[in-house]
Scaffold this motif. Structure first.
Motif, PDB file in Angstrom:
ATOM      1  N   LYS A  40       0.836  -1.204   0.000  1.00  0.00           N
ATOM      2  CA  LYS A  40       0.000   0.000   0.000  1.00  0.00           C
ATOM      3  C   LYS A  40       0.866   1.248   0.000  1.00  0.00           C
ATOM      4  O   LYS A  40       0.592   2.220  -0.728  1.00  0.00           O
ATOM      5  CB  LYS A  40      -0.917   0.002   1.223  1.00  0.00           C
ATOM      6  N   GLN A  41       1.923   1.236   0.778  1.00  0.00           N
ATOM      7  CA  GLN A  41       2.820   2.380   0.841  1.00  0.00           C
ATOM      8  C   GLN A  41       3.518   2.602  -0.505  1.00  0.00           C
ATOM      9  O   GLN A  41       3.700   3.734  -0.943  1.00  0.00           O
ATOM     10  CB  GLN A  41       3.850   2.139   1.949  1.00  0.00           C
ATOM     11  N   LEU A  42       3.877   1.503  -1.158  1.00  0.00           N
ATOM     12  CA  LEU A  42       4.530   1.600  -2.463  1.00  0.00           C
ATOM     13  C   LEU A  42       3.609   2.233  -3.492  1.00  0.00           C
ATOM     14  O   LEU A  42       4.003   3.155  -4.221  1.00  0.00           O
ATOM     15  CB  LEU A  42       4.961   0.218  -2.941  1.00  0.00           C
ATOM     16  N   VAL A  43       2.381   1.743  -3.557  1.00  0.00           N
ATOM     17  CA  VAL A  43       1.426   2.274  -4.531  1.00  0.00           C
ATOM     18  C   VAL A  43       1.191   3.760  -4.295  1.00  0.00           C
ATOM     19  O   VAL A  43       1.165   4.563  -5.235  1.00  0.00           O
ATOM     20  CB  VAL A  43       0.100   1.487  -4.474  1.00  0.00           C
ATOM     21  N   ASN A  44       1.019   4.146  -3.028  1.00  0.00           N
ATOM     22  CA  ASN A  44       0.803   5.563  -2.715  1.00  0.00           C
ATOM     23  C   ASN A  44       2.006   6.414  -3.112  1.00  0.00           C
ATOM     24  O   ASN A  44       1.857   7.534  -3.616  1.00  0.00           O
ATOM     25  CB  ASN A  44       0.507   5.741  -1.224  1.00  0.00           C
ATOM     26  N   GLY A  49       4.603  10.167  -6.886  1.00  0.00           N
ATOM     27  CA  GLY A  49       5.636  10.478  -7.861  1.00  0.00           C
ATOM     28  C   GLY A  49       5.049  10.804  -9.221  1.00  0.00           C
ATOM     29  O   GLY A  49       5.547  11.689  -9.943  1.00  0.00           O
ATOM     30  N   THR A  50       3.981  10.106  -9.581  1.00  0.00           N
ATOM     31  CA  THR A  50       3.309  10.365 -10.853  1.00  0.00           C
ATOM     32  C   THR A  50       2.698  11.756 -10.871  1.00  0.00           C
ATOM     33  O   THR A  50       2.802  12.493 -11.862  1.00  0.00           O
ATOM     34  CB  THR A  50       2.226   9.304 -11.109  1.00  0.00           C
ATOM     35  N   MET A  51       2.074  12.142  -9.761  1.00  0.00           N
ATOM     36  CA  MET A  51       1.501  13.482  -9.679  1.00  0.00           C
ATOM     37  C   MET A  51       2.587  14.557  -9.758  1.00  0.00           C
ATOM     38  O   MET A  51       2.377  15.625 -10.344  1.00  0.00           O
ATOM     39  CB  MET A  51       0.699  13.638  -8.388  1.00  0.00           C
ATOM     40  N   ALA A  52       3.755  14.256  -9.185  1.00  0.00           N
ATOM     41  CA  ALA A  52       4.866  15.212  -9.266  1.00  0.00           C
ATOM     42  C   ALA A  52       5.289  15.407 -10.714  1.00  0.00           C
ATOM     43  O   ALA A  52       5.652  16.523 -11.121  1.00  0.00           O
ATOM     44  CB  ALA A  52       6.034  14.712  -8.421  1.00  0.00           C
ATOM     45  N   ALA A  65      11.769  14.352 -10.916  1.00  0.00           N
ATOM     46  CA  ALA A  65      10.571  14.670 -10.141  1.00  0.00           C
ATOM     47  C   ALA A  65      10.009  13.420  -9.472  1.00  0.00           C
ATOM     48  O   ALA A  65       9.608  13.449  -8.300  1.00  0.00           O
ATOM     49  CB  ALA A  65       9.513  15.309 -11.042  1.00  0.00           C
ATOM     50  N   PHE A  66       9.992  12.303 -10.224  1.00  0.00           N
ATOM     51  CA  PHE A  66       9.456  11.065  -9.671  1.00  0.00           C
ATOM     52  C   PHE A  66      10.296  10.568  -8.498  1.00  0.00           C
ATOM     53  O   PHE A  66       9.773  10.316  -7.411  1.00  0.00           O
ATOM     54  CB  PHE A  66       9.375   9.974 -10.732  1.00  0.00           C
ATOM     55  N   TRP A  67      11.605  10.423  -8.706  1.00  0.00           N
ATOM     56  CA  TRP A  67      12.439   9.803  -7.671  1.00  0.00           C
ATOM     57  C   TRP A  67      12.628  10.691  -6.460  1.00  0.00           C
ATOM     58  O   TRP A  67      12.703  10.193  -5.319  1.00  0.00           O
ATOM     59  CB  TRP A  67      13.777   9.370  -8.273  1.00  0.00           C
ATOM     60  N   CYS A 159       4.278  17.048 -18.667  1.00  0.00           N
ATOM     61  CA  CYS A 159       3.356  15.962 -19.015  1.00  0.00           C
ATOM     62  C   CYS A 159       2.101  16.539 -19.638  1.00  0.00           C
ATOM     63  O   CYS A 159       1.804  17.723 -19.490  1.00  0.00           O
ATOM     64  CB  CYS A 159       2.967  15.163 -17.758  1.00  0.00           C
ATOM     65  N   LYS A 160       1.379  15.696 -20.334  1.00  0.00           N
ATOM     66  CA  LYS A 160       0.039  16.068 -20.781  1.00  0.00           C
ATOM     67  C   LYS A 160      -0.842  16.262 -19.535  1.00  0.00           C
ATOM     68  O   LYS A 160      -0.667  15.550 -18.553  1.00  0.00           O
ATOM     69  CB  LYS A 160      -0.575  14.961 -21.642  1.00  0.00           C
ATOM     70  N   PRO A 161      -1.799  17.197 -19.557  1.00  0.00           N
ATOM     71  CA  PRO A 161      -2.219  18.028 -20.692  1.00  0.00           C
ATOM     72  C   PRO A 161      -1.548  19.405 -20.749  1.00  0.00           C
ATOM     73  O   PRO A 161      -2.058  20.300 -21.396  1.00  0.00           O
ATOM     74  CB  PRO A 161      -3.716  18.169 -20.447  1.00  0.00           C
ATOM     75  N   ASN A 162      -0.423  19.574 -20.069  1.00  0.00           N
ATOM     76  CA  ASN A 162       0.289  20.847 -20.106  1.00  0.00           C
ATOM     77  C   ASN A 162       0.757  21.136 -21.539  1.00  0.00           C
ATOM     78  O   ASN A 162       1.496  20.341 -22.116  1.00  0.00           O
ATOM     79  CB  ASN A 162       1.499  20.776 -19.162  1.00  0.00           C
TER      80      ASN A 162
END
Length: 233
Positions: A40-44, A49-52, A65-67, A159-162
């Motif tokens: 659960k912690q990994l997925v969160n 990271g994806t949102m970043a 940004a991800f790491w 990233c899209k949609p930017n």
């Protein structure tokens, strides 16, 4: 047209995005249990990271940004374990092929456009490393060599949609927006390219229209109709 940009998921590669995402996170979490990661912690942390990456302002690559965001959860040790994640995309990630369809015409379309002298760009949202894009290209019957430029989290800062995502492609690939067309299945993420002067085509087989927009504003049709449109343009 001198340059054709293609989305991958849901465009060149038929896909139920929700099914794929659910299976992806399930496999990713299970793969890393032996390495001491709480599922659960990994997925969160991956979602964070994806949102970043999605909110990246261009000051760093999407990879950074991800790491940097992922490390906020698990600490600096993650930088020594990036290889484990790369191994996932080379192995277990390929089982996700079962969540996708296959369009034989994808290969012939890309090669047909190149035979006409077009530059062809894979404009898949760069929230994955190139290894993950390479795997999904393979599922679609395509290869890295089929494209003149590929966006991935290593070489992208937006990233899209930017709209800056498309500006970055234009600059990196040496393209003039007026000579380009973006073909994709996501109304929000792909059709925004039109704001920069690119032509667009909305592929409707696996359409994503989160805001229920009126798609009559865009040239649109199924994969076969898109192929005819692009080859004649």
């Amino acid at each position: 047209m001198k340059t054709v940009l293609f989305d991958l998921d849901g465009t060149l590669l038929p896909m139920d995005q929700d099914k794929f995402t659910k299976e992806y996170f399930g496999r990713l979490a299970a793969y890393f249990v032996p390495y001491g990661y709480d599922p659960k912690q990994l997925v969160n942390a991956v979602m964070g990271g994806t949102m970043a990456m999605i909110n990246n302002d261009g000051s760093r690559t999407n990879e950074q940004a991800f790491w940097q965001t992922f490390a906020q959860t698990f600490g600096e040790k993650v930088y020594n374990e990036i290889g484990f994640f790369e191994e996932f995309y080379l192995t277990d990630f390929n089982n996700l092929k079962s969540c996708c369809g296959y369009t034989p015409q994808a290969n012939s379309l890309v090669k047909g456009l190149k035979a006409q002298g077009c530059k062809v760009i894979l404009a898949s949202n760069p929230v994955f490393p190139l290894a993950a894009h390479r795997a999904r290209m393979g599922w679609a019957g395509l290869d890295v060599s089929d494209f003149d430029y590929i966006t991935s989290y290593e070489n992208s800062r937006y990233c899209k949609p930017n709209p800056d995502y498309y500006r970055e492609i234009m600059a990196s690939a040496g393209c003039n927006p007026q000579d380009c067309i973006m073909a994709g299945n996501d109304v929000t993420e792909d059709m925004v390219a039109r704001t920069l002067g690119l032509k667009v085509y909305l592929v409707t087989d696996c359409i994503i229209n989160r805001k229920n927009e009126d798609i009559s504003a865009y040239p649109h049709g199924n994969f076969a109709e898109m192929s005819d449109y692009l080859l004649k343009i």
